[in-house]
Design a protein around this motif. Structure first.
Motif, PDB file in Angstrom:
ATOM      1  N   TYR A  58       0.172  -1.141   4.099  1.00  0.00           N
ATOM      2  CA  TYR A  58      -0.111  -0.786   2.705  1.00  0.00           C
ATOM      3  C   TYR A  58       1.139  -0.281   2.001  1.00  0.00           C
ATOM      4  O   TYR A  58       2.018   0.325   2.620  1.00  0.00           O
ATOM      5  N   ILE A  59       1.177  -0.499   0.706  1.00  0.00           N
ATOM      6  CA  ILE A  59       2.169   0.128  -0.156  1.00  0.00           C
ATOM      7  C   ILE A  59       1.448   0.638  -1.398  1.00  0.00           C
ATOM      8  O   ILE A  59       0.736  -0.115  -2.078  1.00  0.00           O
ATOM      9  N   THR A  60       1.617   1.916  -1.675  1.00  0.00           N
ATOM     10  CA  THR A  60       0.958   2.540  -2.819  1.00  0.00           C
ATOM     11  C   THR A  60       1.788   2.305  -4.078  1.00  0.00           C
ATOM     12  O   THR A  60       2.984   2.581  -4.108  1.00  0.00           O
ATOM     13  N   VAL A  61       1.134   1.800  -5.108  1.00  0.00           N
ATOM     14  CA  VAL A  61       1.839   1.490  -6.355  1.00  0.00           C
ATOM     15  C   VAL A  61       1.532   2.502  -7.459  1.00  0.00           C
ATOM     16  O   VAL A  61       2.165   2.481  -8.514  1.00  0.00           O
ATOM     17  N   ASN A  62       0.566   3.383  -7.222  1.00  0.00           N
ATOM     18  CA  ASN A  62       0.261   4.462  -8.160  1.00  0.00           C
ATOM     19  C   ASN A  62      -0.284   5.632  -7.359  1.00  0.00           C
ATOM     20  O   ASN A  62      -1.390   5.558  -6.813  1.00  0.00           O
ATOM     21  N   GLU A  63       0.512   6.694  -7.270  1.00  0.00           N
ATOM     22  CA  GLU A  63       0.147   7.829  -6.429  1.00  0.00           C
ATOM     23  C   GLU A  63      -1.063   8.589  -6.964  1.00  0.00           C
ATOM     24  O   GLU A  63      -1.915   9.032  -6.196  1.00  0.00           O
ATOM     25  N   ASP A  64      -1.154   8.746  -8.272  1.00  0.00           N
ATOM     26  CA  ASP A  64      -2.239   9.540  -8.844  1.00  0.00           C
ATOM     27  C   ASP A  64      -3.595   8.944  -8.513  1.00  0.00           C
ATOM     28  O   ASP A  64      -4.539   9.656  -8.164  1.00  0.00           O
ATOM     29  N   ALA A  65      -3.713   7.630  -8.650  1.00  0.00           N
ATOM     30  CA  ALA A  65      -4.984   6.959  -8.373  1.00  0.00           C
ATOM     31  C   ALA A  65      -5.062   6.454  -6.937  1.00  0.00           C
ATOM     32  O   ALA A  65      -6.074   5.883  -6.547  1.00  0.00           O
ATOM     33  N   ASP A  66      -3.980   6.685  -6.164  1.00  0.00           N
ATOM     34  CA  ASP A  66      -3.892   6.115  -4.819  1.00  0.00           C
ATOM     35  C   ASP A  66      -4.164   4.604  -4.874  1.00  0.00           C
ATOM     36  O   ASP A  66      -4.900   4.055  -4.062  1.00  0.00           O
ATOM     37  N   ARG A  67      -3.578   3.954  -5.867  1.00  0.00           N
ATOM     38  CA  ARG A  67      -3.739   2.506  -6.029  1.00  0.00           C
ATOM     39  C   ARG A  67      -2.787   1.836  -5.049  1.00  0.00           C
ATOM     40  O   ARG A  67      -1.565   1.949  -5.183  1.00  0.00           O
ATOM     41  N   THR A  68      -3.360   1.130  -4.072  1.00  0.00           N
ATOM     42  CA  THR A  68      -2.604   0.691  -2.905  1.00  0.00           C
ATOM     43  C   THR A  68      -2.868  -0.773  -2.612  1.00  0.00           C
ATOM     44  O   THR A  68      -4.023  -1.217  -2.548  1.00  0.00           O
ATOM     45  N   LEU A  69      -1.784  -1.531  -2.419  1.00  0.00           N
ATOM     46  CA  LEU A  69      -1.880  -2.958  -2.123  1.00  0.00           C
ATOM     47  C   LEU A  69      -1.643  -3.202  -0.634  1.00  0.00           C
ATOM     48  O   LEU A  69      -0.739  -2.626  -0.025  1.00  0.00           O
ATOM     49  N   PHE A  70      -2.448  -4.087  -0.077  1.00  0.00           N
ATOM     50  CA  PHE A  70      -2.331  -4.475   1.327  1.00  0.00           C
ATOM     51  C   PHE A  70      -1.471  -5.723   1.434  1.00  0.00           C
ATOM     52  O   PHE A  70      -1.578  -6.634   0.607  1.00  0.00           O
ATOM     53  N   TYR A  71      -0.623  -5.760   2.436  1.00  0.00           N
ATOM     54  CA  TYR A  71       0.247  -6.925   2.621  1.00  0.00           C
ATOM     55  C   TYR A  71       0.219  -7.400   4.064  1.00  0.00           C
ATOM     56  O   TYR A  71      -0.109  -6.654   4.990  1.00  0.00           O
ATOM     57  N   TRP A  72       0.594  -8.641   4.261  1.00  0.00           N
ATOM     58  CA  TRP A  72       0.815  -9.224   5.580  1.00  0.00           C
ATOM     59  C   TRP A  72       2.115 -10.013   5.466  1.00  0.00           C
ATOM     60  O   TRP A  72       2.201 -10.969   4.701  1.00  0.00           O
ATOM     61  N   PHE A  73       3.121  -9.584   6.205  1.00  0.00           N
ATOM     62  CA  PHE A  73       4.439 -10.213   6.155  1.00  0.00           C
ATOM     63  C   PHE A  73       4.700 -10.935   7.463  1.00  0.00           C
ATOM     64  O   PHE A  73       4.651 -10.332   8.538  1.00  0.00           O
ATOM     65  N   ILE A  74       4.991 -12.228   7.370  1.00  0.00           N
ATOM     66  CA  ILE A  74       5.214 -13.060   8.555  1.00  0.00           C
ATOM     67  C   ILE A  74       6.636 -13.595   8.497  1.00  0.00           C
ATOM     68  O   ILE A  74       6.999 -14.340   7.581  1.00  0.00           O
ATOM     69  N   GLU A  75       7.432 -13.178   9.453  1.00  0.00           N
ATOM     70  CA  GLU A  75       8.830 -13.578   9.450  1.00  0.00           C
ATOM     71  C   GLU A  75       8.983 -15.059   9.796  1.00  0.00           C
ATOM     72  O   GLU A  75       8.123 -15.667  10.434  1.00  0.00           O
TER      73      GLU A  75
END
Length: 472
Positions: A58-75
């Motif tokens: 996860y990476i949070t893009v807005n701390e106040d709302a805890d708005r967080t995007l999930f990612y899957w990175f494949i090298e």
């Protein structure tokens, strides 16, 4: 969008990053979280070995709302993946998961069998590039917000802003890819997401040389781009392929206001319903292949809307994904937070779709802005898709009035026509023969050829000339 508005957006984004204590110049140990995100175990049902690493989290893009995007990175499957390009892939909807579609049934390495096991996709794009999939916007897939109203307030503008913040923070977590050539790709409604994010990155790079993103270009497939031309092409495609009657075709063009996407008139809606009935029980995303017959009573549910087919489309690959990503053991290995996982993981979130807040009628203005910057821009189209068909894309490109650099011609794979292509000043168009809405799903080998040419910035392959000695 005016420069003053972009300045405000960039100020908000940079302010958000500051508040989140992101110190770009003096990051302490970005590899600590990176290593936590690494998937160290085989995925459930994975009975094969891989030579590449992959990460999810996860990476949070807005701390106040805890708005967080999930990612899957494949090298990339390469001894030095950082030497290969990096592609961010976005699926459309709006509200559909790039993990569900891009990874699991299109061009990712991990594809799902009907029995829940995995098989290695022989045409995976990570053979030639690193692939970053994100569930965007909030509410899609495993992405979440503690503020439930966020899911009901998504739109083009906030999606682009969140995706930019995601990227800036992701590159801090994976600093070894900061100098890697970066590209963005997507399909369907991502015909909005991709150029909008590209535009925002260009604005960001011009505002600050520090933390710039090495964007080299973007590609979109069967993309929603311009309401007028998209709609014009849809009706023409349905008529030309024999799916609707002459009378319906005439009345659609007469009664439907091509400028009204979300709110067709009563008379237009009546014609759309008639056209829907005339189409019959086919897969509108791939008109020449049968739908998945999950049950004897299964019927595709569609509602035609001006500008796009709105569908509850259930191919068998999608069913496999729904079962697989709802398995607790799968979620555990992919680092899904049990406190924030959805009650049921779904390929698309209907609440996001039905509550979408802003959607411009065209993004052609963005193309006109970005083409002079020298970005590599490709548009591709499967020619058996009636949702956003090849006719729509060709009308849209024609509206740009770009000079032709290389005229229309066939391109080839192993001596067979793979499709057709035309190169313009600043844009390349590729038509993929026999592919539907999801080009890599129906024509995986041709899609990989297309992707390789895009990354290399070369023309699509021509027919190999016959050897003079071969005939003797």
């Amino acid at each position: 969008m005016a420069n003053s508005e972009w300045s405000q957006i960039l100020f908000i984004i940079l302010g958000t990053l500051f508040i989140c204590n992101i110190n770009f110049a003096f990051a302490t140990d970005p590899f600590l979280q990176q290593n936590k995100d690494r998937v160290n175990e085989a995925l459930p049902g994975q009975n094969f070995n891989i030579n590449f690493k992959h990460y999810s989290g996860y990476i949070t893009v807005n701390e106040d709302a805890d708005r967080t995007l999930f990612y899957w990175f494949i090298e990339a499957d390469h001894v030095d993946p950082t030497s290969k390009p990096l592609l961010l892939w976005l699926n459309g909807g709006p509200g559909c998961s790039s993990i569900a579609y891009g990874e699991a049934e299109e061009f990712g390495p991990f594809h799902i069998n009907s029995n829940g096991t995995l098989y290695l996709n022989p045409y995976s794009w990570n053979q030639v590039a690193n692939i970053l999939y994100i569930d965007s916007p909030i509410g899609v897939g495993f992405s979440y917000s503690k503020n439930s109203s966020d899911i009901l307030n998504s739109g083009d503008k906030r999606t682009a802003e969140d995706n930019l913040i995601f990227l800036l923070k992701w590159f801090e977590r994976f600093p070894q890819y900061k100098e890697t050539e970066f590209y963005i790709g997507g399909e369907s409604y991502a015909g909005h997401f991709v150029p909008q994010l590209s535009q925002l990155i260009v604005k960001h790079n011009s505002a600050t040389k520090q933390n710039s993103i090495n964007l080299k270009g973007y590609m979109v497939g069967n993309a929603l781009t311009d309401d007028f031309n998209d709609q014009l092409g849809i009706f023409q495609f349905m008529w030309a392929t024999g799916m609707i009657s002459d009378q319906t075709f005439k009345l659609l063009n007469l009664l439907c206001d091509f400028q009204s996407v979300e709110h067709p008139s009563q008379s237009c809606q009546k014609m759309l319903d008639i056209a829907d009935d005339e189409l019959g029980n086919i897969d509108p995303y791939s008109i020449f292949t049968p739908p998945c017959h999950g049950s004897a009573n299964q019927r595709l549910k569609r509602t035609l809307s001006v500008g796009r087919l709105r569908s509850v489309y259930d191919p068998c690959t999608e069913k496999h994904s729904t079962i697989y990503f709802n398995r607790p053991e799968v979620q555990k290995i992919l680092h899904v937070d049990p406190d924030h996982k959805p009650a049921k993981w779904e390929t698309c979130n209907d609440d996001v779709f039905s509550n979408w807040k802003d959607s411009p009628r065209t993004v052609l203005d963005i193309y006109r802005e970005l083409i002079p910057t020298g970005l590599r821009i490709w548009m591709f189209s499967g020619n058996t898709d009636s949702v956003l068909p090849v006719t729509s894309t060709r009308y849209t490109i024609a509206a740009l009035k770009l000079p032709t650099v290389s005229p229309w011609r066939a391109w080839y794979d192993d001596g067979e026509v793979g499709g057709w292509t035309q190169e313009y000043a600043g844009l390349t168009f590729v038509n993929v023969r026999g592919a539907g809405h999801e080009v890599p799903l129906h024509r995986p080998k041709l899609a990989l050829i297309l992707f390789k040419a895009f990354l290399a910035g070369t023309s699509m392959p021509t027919l190999e000339p016959l050897s003079l000695t071969a005939a003797y």
